[in-house]
Design a protein around this motif. Structure first.
Motif, short mmCIF file in Angstrom:
data_model
loop_
_atom_site.label_atom_id
_atom_site.label_comp_id
_atom_site.label_asym_id
_atom_site.label_seq_id
_atom_site.Cartn_x
_atom_site.Cartn_y
_atom_site.Cartn_z
N MET A 11 0.84 -1.19 0.00
CA MET A 11 0.00 0.00 0.00
C MET A 11 0.88 1.25 0.00
O MET A 11 0.62 2.20 -0.73
N GLU A 12 1.92 1.23 0.81
CA GLU A 12 2.85 2.36 0.87
C GLU A 12 3.54 2.56 -0.48
O GLU A 12 3.66 3.68 -0.98
N GLU A 13 3.97 1.46 -1.08
CA GLU A 13 4.64 1.52 -2.38
C GLU A 13 3.72 2.08 -3.48
O GLU A 13 4.21 2.65 -4.45
N SER A 14 2.41 1.93 -3.31
CA SER A 14 1.47 2.42 -4.31
C SER A 14 1.43 3.95 -4.35
O SER A 14 1.02 4.53 -5.35
N GLY A 15 1.84 4.59 -3.24
CA GLY A 15 1.82 6.04 -3.17
C GLY A 15 0.44 6.62 -2.88
O GLY A 15 0.28 7.83 -2.83
N MET A 16 -0.54 5.74 -2.68
CA MET A 16 -1.90 6.19 -2.38
C MET A 16 -2.16 6.13 -0.88
O MET A 16 -1.54 5.33 -0.17
N VAL A 18 -4.60 5.28 2.38
CA VAL A 18 -5.53 4.19 2.69
C VAL A 18 -6.93 4.56 2.21
O VAL A 18 -7.64 3.73 1.63
N THR A 19 -7.30 5.80 2.40
CA THR A 19 -8.62 6.26 1.96
C THR A 19 -8.78 6.13 0.45
O THR A 19 -9.81 5.65 -0.03
N ALA A 20 -7.75 6.54 -0.30
CA ALA A 20 -7.81 6.45 -1.76
C ALA A 20 -7.87 4.99 -2.21
O ALA A 20 -8.63 4.65 -3.13
N ILE A 21 -7.09 4.13 -1.58
CA ILE A 21 -7.09 2.71 -1.93
C ILE A 21 -8.47 2.12 -1.67
O ILE A 21 -9.02 1.41 -2.52
N ALA A 22 -9.02 2.40 -0.51
CA ALA A 22 -10.35 1.88 -0.18
C ALA A 22 -11.39 2.35 -1.18
O ALA A 22 -12.21 1.56 -1.66
N LYS A 23 -11.35 3.63 -1.51
CA LYS A 23 -12.33 4.19 -2.45
C LYS A 23 -12.22 3.52 -3.82
O LYS A 23 -13.21 3.11 -4.40
N LYS A 24 -10.99 3.39 -4.32
CA LYS A 24 -10.79 2.77 -5.64
C LYS A 24 -11.19 1.29 -5.63
O LYS A 24 -11.62 0.77 -6.65
N ALA A 25 -11.02 0.65 -4.49
CA ALA A 25 -11.36 -0.77 -4.37
C ALA A 25 -12.85 -0.99 -4.07
O ALA A 25 -13.31 -2.13 -4.07
N GLY A 26 -13.57 0.09 -3.80
CA GLY A 26 -14.99 -0.05 -3.48
C GLY A 26 -15.24 -0.63 -2.10
O GLY A 26 -16.24 -1.29 -1.86
N ILE A 27 -14.30 -0.36 -1.20
CA ILE A 27 -14.40 -0.85 0.18
C ILE A 27 -14.49 0.36 1.10
O ILE A 27 -13.77 1.34 0.90
N SER A 49 -10.47 -6.85 -5.61
CA SER A 49 -10.40 -5.39 -5.77
C SER A 49 -9.05 -4.84 -5.35
O SER A 49 -8.46 -4.02 -6.06
N LEU A 50 -8.56 -5.26 -4.20
CA LEU A 50 -7.26 -4.77 -3.72
C LEU A 50 -6.13 -5.24 -4.63
O LEU A 50 -5.19 -4.48 -4.88
N GLN A 55 -2.22 -3.40 -7.98
CA GLN A 55 -1.49 -4.06 -9.06
C GLN A 55 -0.56 -5.14 -8.50
O GLN A 55 0.62 -5.21 -8.82
N LEU A 56 -1.13 -5.99 -7.66
CA LEU A 56 -0.38 -7.06 -7.04
C LEU A 56 -0.17 -8.20 -8.03
O LEU A 56 -1.05 -8.50 -8.83
N THR A 57 0.98 -8.83 -7.94
CA THR A 57 1.21 -10.04 -8.72
C THR A 57 0.47 -11.18 -8.02
O THR A 57 0.04 -11.05 -6.87
#
Length: 67
Positions: A11-16, A18-27, A49-50, A55-57
């Protein structure tokens, strides 16, 4: 049980935020925080979604959610 420390790293590596990640993931942000704090397990749809948002492998996904 999910490998939360590795999830936090990705999540840290994504640069987003937690709020942005949750929103984009629909959580809901609260739901994501709860899951990360061991209050309930991630659902299959949350994992999908996550995986997409972060963009996890497959290896990353398995390490985080299937360990």
């Amino acid at each position: 049980m999910a490998d939360i420390e590795y999830l936090r790293k990705k999540m840290e590596e994504s640069g987003m935020t937690v709020t942005a990640i949750a929103k984009k993931a629909g959580i809901l942000r609260e739901t994501l925080y709860n899951r990360m704090n061991g209050k309930g397990d991630f659902t299959a749809s949350e994992i999908v979604s996550l995986t997409e948002v972060l963009q996890l492998t497959r290896a990353d996904r398995d390490k985080i959610f299937l360990s």
